[in-house]
Design a protein around this motif. Structure first.
Motif, short mmCIF file in Angstrom:
data_model
loop_
_atom_site.label_atom_id
_atom_site.label_comp_id
_atom_site.label_asym_id
_atom_site.label_seq_id
_atom_site.Cartn_x
_atom_site.Cartn_y
_atom_site.Cartn_z
N LEU A 178 -5.03 -13.78 -8.55
CA LEU A 178 -4.15 -12.63 -8.80
C LEU A 178 -4.88 -11.56 -9.61
N ILE A 179 -5.61 -11.98 -10.63
CA ILE A 179 -6.35 -11.03 -11.46
C ILE A 179 -7.34 -10.25 -10.60
N LYS A 180 -8.05 -10.96 -9.72
CA LYS A 180 -9.02 -10.32 -8.83
C LYS A 180 -8.31 -9.33 -7.90
N ASP A 181 -7.21 -9.75 -7.30
CA ASP A 181 -6.49 -8.89 -6.35
C ASP A 181 -5.88 -7.67 -7.04
N ILE A 182 -5.37 -7.84 -8.24
CA ILE A 182 -4.82 -6.70 -8.99
C ILE A 182 -5.94 -5.70 -9.27
N GLY A 183 -7.12 -6.19 -9.60
CA GLY A 183 -8.26 -5.32 -9.87
C GLY A 183 -8.73 -4.53 -8.65
N GLN A 184 -8.36 -4.98 -7.46
CA GLN A 184 -8.76 -4.29 -6.24
C GLN A 184 -7.80 -3.17 -5.83
N LEU A 185 -6.66 -3.08 -6.52
CA LEU A 185 -5.74 -1.97 -6.24
C LEU A 185 -6.35 -0.67 -6.76
N SER A 186 -5.93 0.43 -6.17
CA SER A 186 -6.49 1.72 -6.59
C SER A 186 -5.41 2.76 -6.88
N PRO A 187 -4.56 2.49 -7.90
CA PRO A 187 -3.59 3.52 -8.26
C PRO A 187 -4.32 4.72 -8.85
N VAL A 188 -3.80 5.91 -8.61
CA VAL A 188 -4.43 7.11 -9.16
C VAL A 188 -4.16 7.19 -10.66
N GLN A 189 -5.07 7.85 -11.35
CA GLN A 189 -4.89 8.04 -12.80
C GLN A 189 -4.14 9.34 -13.11
N ARG A 190 -4.29 10.30 -12.21
CA ARG A 190 -3.64 11.60 -12.37
C ARG A 190 -3.15 12.07 -11.02
N ILE A 191 -2.10 12.86 -11.00
CA ILE A 191 -1.62 13.48 -9.77
C ILE A 191 -2.41 14.76 -9.52
#
Length: 195
Positions: A178-191
């Motif tokens: 789970l830790i590895k998979d969460i780290g692979q997400l790419s939410p933006v830091q700014r709009i």
């Protein structure tokens, strides 16, 4: 007959969480994630409605159906988690504590996986999103990444409270995944880029 937790109004849900003698972290995480999935579903549907002549209708409706399925599954996990403490206590009292502990470890694993799957689905949808809801899609991905992280922390907390070798052997590899998979997400830091 008593209402299931997810059948209550938002206000009733919040009050029930406040009034408990135990923290309902799992149910809160699941409910928050289900709301985020509903927002993601809306972003996908709005994008399809505004680009029906440009998008592959069958592909996009298939993606929307996936999101609907994930949302409904998470709603079920919310209700299940809301009653998990009582089930754990009953199993512990019956001499089956390990079985009860597994119930309370399985729940955050599945919640986190569902959030990860939904976030990945929305990340893949980025090129198709209509400008009108592009920012909302990014907020949804961030909400789901946070919910996946929170569910992972719930599992980690349970393993801290119950450091039994059997549980650790079973759930530590899942926690690492789970830790590895969460780290692979790419939410933006700014709009606003550069804003």
């Amino acid at each position: 007959m008593a209402l299931r937790l997810t059948e209550k109004s938002v206000r009733q849900f919040i009050e029930e969480v406040s009034d408990q003698q135990h923290a309902m972290a799992g149910a809160v995480i699941a409910a928050s994630a289900a709301q985020a999935m509903a927002l993601g579903e809306a972003c996908m549907q709005i994008s399809l409605d505004h680009q029906v002549d440009k998008l592959n209708w069958q592909d996009v409706t298939g993606r929307i159906e996936q999101m609907v399925h994930l949302k409904h599954t998470l709603i079920e996990w919310c209700d299940q988690d809301a009653s998990a403490i009582a089930e754990f206590v009953a199993l512990r009292d019956a001499g089956a504590e390990l079985q009860g502990q597994r119930i309370l470890c399985d729940s955050p694993v599945e919640m986190s996986r569902l959030c990860l799957e939904a976030a990945a689905l929305l990340q893949d949808f980025r090129p198709l999103v209509v400008e009108q809801v592009a920012d909302d899609l990014e907020m949804t991905i961030t909400l789901l990444a946070g919910a996946a992280q929170a569910a992972m922390l719930l599992l980690d907390s349970n393993l801290r409270h119950w450091p039994e070798p059997d549980l650790l052997a079973e759930y530590e590899p899942l926690l690492a995944e789970l830790i590895k998979d969460i780290g692979q997400l790419s939410p933006v830091q700014r709009i606003r880029e550069g804003g």
